[in-house]
Design an enzyme around this catalytic site. Structure first.
Site, PDB file in Angstrom:
ATOM      1  N   GLU A 122       0.838  -1.201   0.000  1.00  0.00           N
ATOM      2  CA  GLU A 122       0.000   0.000   0.000  1.00  0.00           C
ATOM      3  C   GLU A 122       0.875   1.253   0.000  1.00  0.00           C
ATOM      4  OE1 GLU A 122      -3.538   1.787   2.843  1.00  0.00           O
ATOM      5  OE2 GLU A 122      -3.374  -0.386   2.568  1.00  0.00           O
ATOM      6  N   ASP A 124       0.047   5.407   0.490  1.00  0.00           N
ATOM      7  CA  ASP A 124      -1.071   6.244   0.911  1.00  0.00           C
ATOM      8  C   ASP A 124      -0.788   7.735   0.891  1.00  0.00           C
ATOM      9  OD1 ASP A 124      -2.547   3.993   1.631  1.00  0.00           O
ATOM     10  OD2 ASP A 124      -1.830   4.026   3.694  1.00  0.00           O
ATOM     11  N   GLU A 126      -3.309  10.243   2.869  1.00  0.00           N
ATOM     12  CA  GLU A 126      -4.541  10.325   3.649  1.00  0.00           C
ATOM     13  C   GLU A 126      -4.693  11.750   4.169  1.00  0.00           C
ATOM     14  OE1 GLU A 126      -5.864   6.167   5.564  1.00  0.00           O
ATOM     15  OE2 GLU A 126      -4.115   7.058   6.509  1.00  0.00           O
ATOM     16  N   GLN A 139      -1.068  12.785   5.650  1.00  0.00           N
ATOM     17  CA  GLN A 139      -0.028  11.826   5.999  1.00  0.00           C
ATOM     18  C   GLN A 139       0.205  10.874   4.841  1.00  0.00           C
ATOM     19  OE1 GLN A 139      -1.629  10.109   9.613  1.00  0.00           O
ATOM     20  NE2 GLN A 139      -2.597   8.412   8.534  1.00  0.00           N
ATOM     21  N   THR A 140       1.413  10.373   4.757  1.00  0.00           N
ATOM     22  CA  THR A 140       1.769   9.356   3.770  1.00  0.00           C
ATOM     23  C   THR A 140       2.180   8.091   4.516  1.00  0.00           C
ATOM     24  OG1 THR A 140       4.103  10.054   3.652  1.00  0.00           O
ATOM     25  CG2 THR A 140       2.542  11.069   2.090  1.00  0.00           C
ATOM     26  N   ASN A 141       2.061   6.982   3.818  1.00  0.00           N
ATOM     27  CA  ASN A 141       2.468   5.715   4.415  1.00  0.00           C
ATOM     28  C   ASN A 141       2.923   4.768   3.321  1.00  0.00           C
ATOM     29  OD1 ASN A 141       2.977   3.750   6.335  1.00  0.00           O
ATOM     30  ND2 ASN A 141       1.027   4.033   7.373  1.00  0.00           N
ATOM     31  N   ARG A 152       4.956   2.914   8.310  1.00  0.00           N
ATOM     32  CA  ARG A 152       5.994   3.891   7.983  1.00  0.00           C
ATOM     33  C   ARG A 152       5.362   5.257   7.704  1.00  0.00           C
ATOM     34  NH1 ARG A 152       7.895  -1.147   6.671  1.00  0.00           N
ATOM     35  NH2 ARG A 152      10.118  -1.473   7.148  1.00  0.00           N
ATOM     36  N   GLU A 153       4.584   5.725   8.678  1.00  0.00           N
ATOM     37  CA  GLU A 153       3.863   6.972   8.501  1.00  0.00           C
ATOM     38  C   GLU A 153       4.776   8.192   8.605  1.00  0.00           C
ATOM     39  OE1 GLU A 153       2.996   4.753  10.862  1.00  0.00           O
ATOM     40  OE2 GLU A 153       0.828   4.412  10.879  1.00  0.00           O
ATOM     41  N   TRP A 217     -11.127   7.837  14.998  1.00  0.00           N
ATOM     42  CA  TRP A 217      -9.684   8.069  15.168  1.00  0.00           C
ATOM     43  C   TRP A 217      -9.145   9.324  14.507  1.00  0.00           C
ATOM     44  CZ3 TRP A 217      -6.509   8.371  10.857  1.00  0.00           C
ATOM     45  CH2 TRP A 217      -7.097   7.976   9.644  1.00  0.00           C
ATOM     46  N   GLY A 221      -7.917  11.690  18.140  1.00  0.00           N
ATOM     47  CA  GLY A 221      -8.158  10.350  18.642  1.00  0.00           C
ATOM     48  C   GLY A 221      -9.620  10.001  18.779  1.00  0.00           C
ATOM     49  N   ARG A 295       7.083   3.633  20.043  1.00  0.00           N
ATOM     50  CA  ARG A 295       6.606   2.562  19.183  1.00  0.00           C
ATOM     51  C   ARG A 295       7.710   1.600  18.788  1.00  0.00           C
ATOM     52  NH1 ARG A 295       4.112   4.689  13.834  1.00  0.00           N
ATOM     53  NH2 ARG A 295       3.649   2.694  12.886  1.00  0.00           N
TER      54      ARG A 295
END
Length: 345
Positions: A122, A124, A126, A139-141, A152-153, A217, A221, A295
């Site tokens: 994928e 992204d 978003e 954001q990209t991923n 990998r955001e 979300w 959040g 994380r």
């Protein structure tokens, strides 16, 4: 003999140089420049896409060159490319919903989750809505081979209001690298490496565009949810570009002719573009997965850490210090925790 052949040889060389080196194909091979991006042909909806869901919440305008998708209490909407692609350049100019848009998610992305549900890839873009007076966030991923446990955001603030006019968002994907662009400015580059191993996207993907309710979300959040008093939430897409290597959905053999395939075999970034990307990331990146020590106590293998920058500018959660840009982490279904929350308020 040499003097006799020289004029014709010179003519052939000049002709080859003019046709190949000065052509958009060669320019794309060497440098995905703004001028080239302007020259790539756009598609109408019927030429390249099909509706996924949403019924009447998807409307075609301008002879099918412009697509309007909306979210209301009944449903969101989405469309996808008719073909799967292995490498290429994919782009759309997008205008996002204005006013109160908390909980709204607009996505422009590539995926093969329907074909490879357990080992999907994928890429992204978003876009996450916000309450009135607060900016949209993007954001990209990059996911590869089902590696959703290692998201990998990256997240960024924008230097413009994405609700006032159309802005172009693009993905260049080939065997060696993936580059994300906003208005022809490169903002992120992911290079294939031994460290990433099988996590570099390598299987054919479709291109998708969707709008949907991410109340659980997307904004702080889930603190701020979609308020349907402001519906319908409308996102518009135009200047649709798919310039890639289509593959057979049954056996994934490529239908790309050799010259086209060469376009996506390699690419370079000019010094000017790299300077643009570095400047963008310094000014506008607000979350970086490599710096998320909460994380990843041990950063993903491909991360090249700048310890000084980490200590000075980023918290242990990978979020950049500074005013309203301080954000907490979250997740979306199988996605990593960062995508879930944005404590931007």
């Amino acid at each position: 003999m040499v003097s006799t052949l020289f004029p014709s040889a010179f003519f052939f060389f000049f002709f080859f140089f003019f046709i190949f080196v000065c052509s958009p194909v060669f320019l794309f091979f060497c440098n995905a420049s703004a001028a080239l991006l302007e020259s790539l042909p756009t598609l109408s909806f019927e030429e390249g896409y099909t509706q996924l869901f949403g019924g009447g919440n998807l409307i075609l305008l301008g002879d099918g060159k412009r697509v309007r998708i909306s979210l209301d209490e009944r449903t969101g909407a989405g469309f996808a490319s008719q073909d799967l692609y292995l490498h290429g350049f994919f782009s759309a100019s997008i205008k996002l919903p204005a006013d109160y848009a908390a909980g709204v998610v607009v996505a422009f992305y590539m995926s093969n989750g329907d074909v490879f549900p357990k080992t999907h890839d994928e890429l992204d873009f978003e876009f996450l809505g916000n309450i009135r007076g607060r900016e949209w966030r993007v954001q990209t991923n990059v996911y590869g081979n089902g590696s959703t446990a290692v998201g990998r955001e990256e997240r960024y603030e924008l230097w413009f209001d994405p609700t006032e006019d159309f802005h172009r968002y693009s993905i260049l994907w080939n065997h060696e690298r993936i580059t994300f662009y906003i208005d022809d400015i490169p903002i992120r580059e992911t290079v294939r490496s031994a460290a990433m191993a099988g996590c570099f996207p390598s299987k054919p993907m479709s291109l998708y565009s969707t709008i949907w309710d991410g109340s659980g979300w997307a904004t702080s959040g889930g603190r701020y949810k979609v308020n349907y008093r402001y519906a319908p939430y409308v996102a518009e897409f135009q200047d649709l570009v798919i310039h890639g290597c289509a593959v057979n959905p049954m056996d994934h053999s490529s239908a790309c002719e050799r010259p086209d395939a060469a376009i996506y075999g390699s690419s370079t970034m000019s010094p000017e573009q790299r300077a643009q990307m570095d400047g963008f990331r310094r000014k506008h990146m607000t979350y970086y997965y490599c710096y998320d020590r909460d994380r990843y106590p041990t950063p993903p293998a491909e991360c090249k850490m700048d310890q000084i920058e980490t200590r000075q500018y980023y918290g242990a959660d990978g979020v950049r210090y500074g005013g309203h840009r301080r954000r907490r982490r979250g997740g979306r279904h199988n996605r990593s925790s960062v995508a879930q929350a944005d404590a931007a308020l």
